[in-house]
Design a protein around this motif. Structure first.
Motif, PDB file in Angstrom:
ATOM      1  N   LEU A  36       0.631  -1.022  -0.329  1.00 39.04           N
ATOM      2  CA  LEU A  36      -0.249   0.096   0.132  1.00 39.04           C
ATOM      3  C   LEU A  36       0.640   1.460  -0.427  1.00 39.04           C
ATOM      4  CD1 LEU A  36      -2.608   0.822   0.056  1.00 39.04           C
ATOM      5  CD2 LEU A  36      -2.788   1.252   2.205  1.00 39.04           C
ATOM      6  N   SER A  37       1.926   1.565   0.596  1.00 41.14           N
ATOM      7  CA  SER A  37       2.719   2.460   0.337  1.00 41.14           C
ATOM      8  C   SER A  37       3.642   2.161  -0.495  1.00 41.14           C
ATOM      9  CB  SER A  37       3.968   1.866   1.560  1.00 41.14           C
ATOM     10  OG  SER A  37       3.702   2.183   3.059  1.00 41.14           O
ATOM     11  N   ARG A  38       3.660   1.389  -1.453  1.00 43.26           N
ATOM     12  CA  ARG A  38       4.239   1.823  -2.206  1.00 43.26           C
ATOM     13  C   ARG A  38       3.560   2.452  -3.638  1.00 43.26           C
ATOM     14  NH1 ARG A  38       7.948  -2.805  -4.681  1.00 43.26           N
ATOM     15  NH2 ARG A  38       8.077  -1.442  -6.715  1.00 43.26           N
ATOM     16  N   PHE A  39       2.158   1.720  -3.457  1.00 43.99           N
ATOM     17  CA  PHE A  39       0.892   2.048  -4.582  1.00 43.99           C
ATOM     18  C   PHE A  39       0.498   3.706  -4.272  1.00 43.99           C
ATOM     19  CE2 PHE A  39      -3.313   2.608  -4.981  1.00 43.99           C
ATOM     20  CZ  PHE A  39      -3.704   2.633  -6.378  1.00 43.99           C
ATOM     21  N   LEU A  40       0.900   4.029  -2.689  1.00 41.74           N
ATOM     22  CA  LEU A  40       0.232   5.099  -2.625  1.00 41.74           C
ATOM     23  C   LEU A  40       1.477   6.282  -2.636  1.00 41.74           C
ATOM     24  CD1 LEU A  40      -1.743   4.477   0.899  1.00 41.74           C
ATOM     25  CD2 LEU A  40      -2.142   5.904  -1.595  1.00 41.74           C
ATOM     26  N   VAL A  41       2.811   6.049  -2.905  1.00 40.12           N
ATOM     27  CA  VAL A  41       4.046   6.812  -3.385  1.00 40.12           C
ATOM     28  C   VAL A  41       3.509   6.799  -4.482  1.00 40.12           C
ATOM     29  CG1 VAL A  41       6.195   7.112  -4.025  1.00 40.12           C
ATOM     30  CG2 VAL A  41       5.310   5.690  -1.622  1.00 40.12           C
TER      31      VAL A  41
END
Length: 94
Positions: A36-41
């Motif tokens: 989720l963090s990679r996607f939101l970045v």
């Protein structure tokens, strides 16, 4: 279009890495948070770039449309704040 292409490429890379190269040493909540963090970045950076491009375009072409560029920037800031909220309250679940 280039921003959307880069975001799609990064998302595909994240999904392929998670499905085929995942490490069993990581807990499930940590894995979810990482994906989720990679996607939101990618999404936040794409929105920020789009906001800058729209600002420069509207400043020269039609200054009355600057509210639209500001709303894109506000959306990026809101997503960034929501992401920080998620990370802060999801840390104890590990």
């Amino acid at each position: 279009m280039l921003t959307i292409a880069m975001a799609s490429l990064e998302l595909a890379d994240t999904l392929i890495e998670e499905e085929f190269n995942r490490e069993a040493r990581m807990s499930h909540p940590a894995r979810i948070r990482r994906v989720l963090s990679r996607f939101l970045v990618v999404v936040v950076i794409s929105l920020a770039i789009e906001s800058l491009v729209a600002t420069f375009k509207f400043v020269h072409d039609d200054p009355t449309q600057l509210l639209k560029a500001a709303s894109i920037g506000f959306a990026a800031a809101t997503l960034l704040a929501a992401w920080a909220f998620f990370i802060k309250f999801n840390k104890p679940s590990e």
